[in-house]
Design an enzyme around this catalytic site. Structure first.
Site, PDB file in Angstrom:
ATOM      1  N   ASP A   1     115.719 110.726  24.914  1.00 48.45           N
ATOM      2  CA  ASP A   1     116.633 109.850  25.766  1.00 48.45           C
ATOM      3  C   ASP A   1     116.648 108.290  25.348  1.00 48.45           C
ATOM      4  O   ASP A   1     115.321 107.999  24.622  1.00 48.45           O
ATOM      5  CB  ASP A   1     116.489 109.892  27.401  1.00 48.45           C
ATOM      6  CG  ASP A   1     117.355 109.132  28.213  1.00 48.45           C
ATOM      7  OD1 ASP A   1     118.546 108.786  27.692  1.00 48.45           O
ATOM      8  OD2 ASP A   1     116.944 108.647  29.121  1.00 48.45           O
ATOM      9  N   HIS A   2     117.651 107.567  25.429  1.00 44.22           N
ATOM     10  CA  HIS A   2     117.534 106.253  25.069  1.00 44.22           C
ATOM     11  C   HIS A   2     117.362 105.199  26.340  1.00 44.22           C
ATOM     12  O   HIS A   2     117.588 105.577  27.389  1.00 44.22           O
ATOM     13  CB  HIS A   2     118.860 105.465  24.480  1.00 44.22           C
ATOM     14  CG  HIS A   2     119.135 106.006  23.284  1.00 44.22           C
ATOM     15  ND1 HIS A   2     120.399 106.452  22.937  1.00 44.22           N
ATOM     16  CD2 HIS A   2     118.498 106.082  21.892  1.00 44.22           C
ATOM     17  CE1 HIS A   2     120.617 106.911  21.496  1.00 44.22           C
ATOM     18  NE2 HIS A   2     119.395 106.644  20.831  1.00 44.22           N
TER      19      HIS A   2
ATOM     20  N   HIS B   1     121.071 106.967  29.894  1.00 45.99           N
ATOM     21  CA  HIS B   1     122.121 107.949  30.098  1.00 45.99           C
ATOM     22  C   HIS B   1     122.261 108.957  28.857  1.00 45.99           C
ATOM     23  O   HIS B   1     123.484 109.365  28.906  1.00 45.99           O
ATOM     24  CB  HIS B   1     123.212 107.479  30.774  1.00 45.99           C
ATOM     25  CG  HIS B   1     123.024 106.717  32.048  1.00 45.99           C
ATOM     26  ND1 HIS B   1     122.371 106.766  33.173  1.00 45.99           N
ATOM     27  CD2 HIS B   1     123.316 105.206  32.147  1.00 45.99           C
ATOM     28  CE1 HIS B   1     122.293 105.728  34.133  1.00 45.99           C
ATOM     29  NE2 HIS B   1     122.886 104.888  33.385  1.00 45.99           N
ATOM     30  N   HIS B   2     121.450 109.236  28.034  1.00 46.30           N
ATOM     31  CA  HIS B   2     121.804 109.841  26.799  1.00 46.30           C
ATOM     32  C   HIS B   2     120.746 111.025  26.616  1.00 46.30           C
ATOM     33  O   HIS B   2     120.268 111.309  25.482  1.00 46.30           O
ATOM     34  CB  HIS B   2     121.650 109.004  25.618  1.00 46.30           C
ATOM     35  CG  HIS B   2     122.580 107.888  25.602  1.00 46.30           C
ATOM     36  ND1 HIS B   2     122.340 106.609  24.884  1.00 46.30           N
ATOM     37  CD2 HIS B   2     123.744 107.504  26.454  1.00 46.30           C
ATOM     38  CE1 HIS B   2     123.399 105.910  25.212  1.00 46.30           C
ATOM     39  NE2 HIS B   2     124.179 106.404  26.210  1.00 46.30           N
ATOM     40  N   PRO B   3     120.443 111.856  27.659  1.00 46.53           N
ATOM     41  CA  PRO B   3     119.484 113.103  27.507  1.00 46.53           C
ATOM     42  C   PRO B   3     120.019 113.999  26.514  1.00 46.53           C
ATOM     43  O   PRO B   3     121.250 114.413  26.679  1.00 46.53           O
ATOM     44  CB  PRO B   3     118.972 113.519  28.967  1.00 46.53           C
ATOM     45  CG  PRO B   3     120.556 113.212  29.737  1.00 46.53           C
ATOM     46  CD  PRO B   3     120.991 111.820  29.201  1.00 46.53           C
TER      47      PRO B   3
END
Length: 511
Positions: A293-294, A449-451
């Site tokens: 994630d980021h 919000h990039h899983p």
């Protein structure tokens, strides 16, 4: 009564909407699209300025992580969309393909078909681009992508000018192969409103197709498996069990729900499944691992010396990707990202100036080395997953974050922003040492919000899916979503998720 389909697509988010559209293009196929939530009903979803207020509402799965030792032992909220359109109904609408080198791990894992060059037709096929030079961009796809011009905030223009003065190239558009430099964000908007992937791909004419059935409010509990094949699913609708069968199944539930569904169905680490009382059908230890994630630091906040005009877009109007070793580098893969938010944006526990009196520079690491895990706490599908992203668990991530924050402050104090800058509110002018900056990052880092990555694609026998995205062990079931990514791209991942789905669907038609 059991219903049967040629194809079952599980999840009507970004990937599932694309897959259902493309499969149902063939009138000879019957396609069932299964979604746990309903249709979007909250008017704030359509308003691009309201995305920060959407988490926690009824359509949010509202996941939370385990306490993270390197982020001050905080648990992080992980919003995910539980509705038709999925998280494309909640995200910040930035459309970023990524840097070509982002896809080298994909090519290594899945062959040349997963290189950036091979994915380009899928990116362009998805887009209906407007607002600038259309070379290299799609112009007749379902997904509207705009490159704003006159609507960009004057604060953001000053921020981009500061970046250029420090050496960052003036890029203009993030989506033409190069990524480093300054550009307004390309946005998935239509007539000034959010455009979810479901709205783009599943318009009323598509949903009216005789061969496409959308089943909302159907929560999938597990796959039904006989030998080496998945025969269907066991789901619940209004509390009642529902059985759906299919010749082939595509799981598009996302980086959290897809591995959870596999594990509830007996596909995963034998030890993990034993702990929750699920019989192991296929021992696949990588299911739920490789979680990426980021993070973004919230944030480097500045009190303004004049009133900050409200955003006419979606607050966060410009991402700036940079190679921290050479800010002027045009072609190398970026290692940090900065963003300008036309609003005060601070982590919980920090005082935030009133709206209109401040702006924020965010910063993050594009390619974190930390790898996490998601697994079920029990066999009960109503129980939340255990999510441990292992945030900032490597020296690389902590050092690169510190560099990113230092660069954000350097840019924030540049003379190009002096017409807007009054003073730095956060971290505060006196906070300078590495230890102080590390502590601030630990207290303020938040998910971007990039899983992704939890059902890794690969040609090795330990990969969860093969290069055709077929689940290893099941000859007729596939995963097509962010979970198959071997490595996270540099930026927001929704554009890549759409491209994965387009690419996979097109490949089905290739002999």
């Amino acid at each position: 009564m059991t219903r049967h389909f040629d194809w079952l697509v599980l999840g009507a988010g970004s990937a599932g909407s694309v897959i259902a559209r493309r499969l149902s293009d063939d009138p000879g196929l019957s396609v069932g699209l299964v979604e746990a939530g309903g249709f979007p009903a909250d008017p704030d979803i359509d308003d691009p300025l309201q995305w920060p207020a959407l988490p926690g509402r009824a359509f949010d799965w509202a996941y939370r992580t385990e306490p993270q030792p390197h982020t001050a032992d905080r648990c992080h909220d992980w919003p995910r969309g539980r509705l038709v359109g999925g998280s494309s109904c909640m995200h910040a609408m930035a459309h970023v393909r990524g840097h070509p080198e982002d896809f080298e791990p994909w090519r290594h894992a899945g062959g040349d078909r997963w290189s950036y060059a091979s994915l380009l037709p899928a990116f362009t096929r998805s887009e209906s681009f407007s607002g600038g030079d259309t070379s290299g961009r799609g112009t007749d796809g379902p997904l509207d992508v705009i490159l704003p011009d006159d609507a960009v905030s004057p604060v953001v223009r000053a921020y981009m000018a500061a970046g250029n003065a420090l050496g960052a190239p003036e890029l203009g558009d993030h989506n033409r192969g190069r990524l480093n430099g300054t550009a307004p964000n390309s946005l998935t908007l239509r007539n000034g409103r959010r455009l979810s992937v479901a709205t783009a791909y599943l318009d009323p004419q598509i949903l009216a197709r005789d061969n496409l059935t959308l089943l909302t409010e159907h929560r999938v509990d597990r796959l039904l498996i006989e030998g080496p094949r998945a025969t269907g699913i066991l789901a619940r609708h209004t509390g009642q069990p529902v059985t759906l069968t299919a010749d082939r199944i595509v799981i598009c539930a996302g980086a959290i729900a897809s591995p959870m569904l596999l594990m509830r169905s007996g596909i995963g680490s034998a030890d993990t499944l034993r702990q929750i009382g699920v019989d192991c059908r296929f021992d696949s230890p990588e299911v739920g691992r490789n979680l990426q994630d980021h993070l973004l630091v919230l944030g480097n906040v500045y009190r303004a010396r004049q009133s900050v005009p409200p955003s006419r877009l979606q607050h966060s109007e410009s991402l700036m990707y940079l190679d921290s070793s050479d800010l002027s580098a045009r072609h190398t893969q970026p290692d940090i990202v900065l963003a300008c938010v036309v609003a005060p944006s601070a982590a919980p526990g920090f005082e935030t100036p009133p709206y209109g009196t401040a702006y924020t520079l965010l910063c993050g690491v594009t390619h974190p080395a930390s790898r996490g895990v998601v697994k079920p706490g029990s066999a009960d599908p109503d129980q939340p997953p255990l999510i441990d992203p292992h945030y900032l668990s490597t020296d690389h991530d902590r050092a690169t974050f510190r560099t990113a924050l230092q660069l954000a402050r350097q840019l924030g104090h540049h003379k190009a922003l002096e017409a807007w800058r009054d003073c730095e509110v956060l971290p505060g002018a006196d906070m300078r040492s590495d230890a102080e900056l590390d502590a601030f990052i630990a207290r303020t880092a938040s998910t971007h919000h990039h899983p992704c990555g939890t059902c890794r694609m690969g040609r090795d026998e330990t990969a969860v899916v093969d290069p055709d995205l077929r689940i290893n062990g099941l000859g007729n079931a596939f995963i097509v979503d962010a979970s198959i990514m071997p490595a996270i791209p540099s930026g927001p991942i929704n554009a890549a998720v759409v491209a994965i789905a387009e690419h996979w669907a097109a490949g089905l038609k290739t002999p």
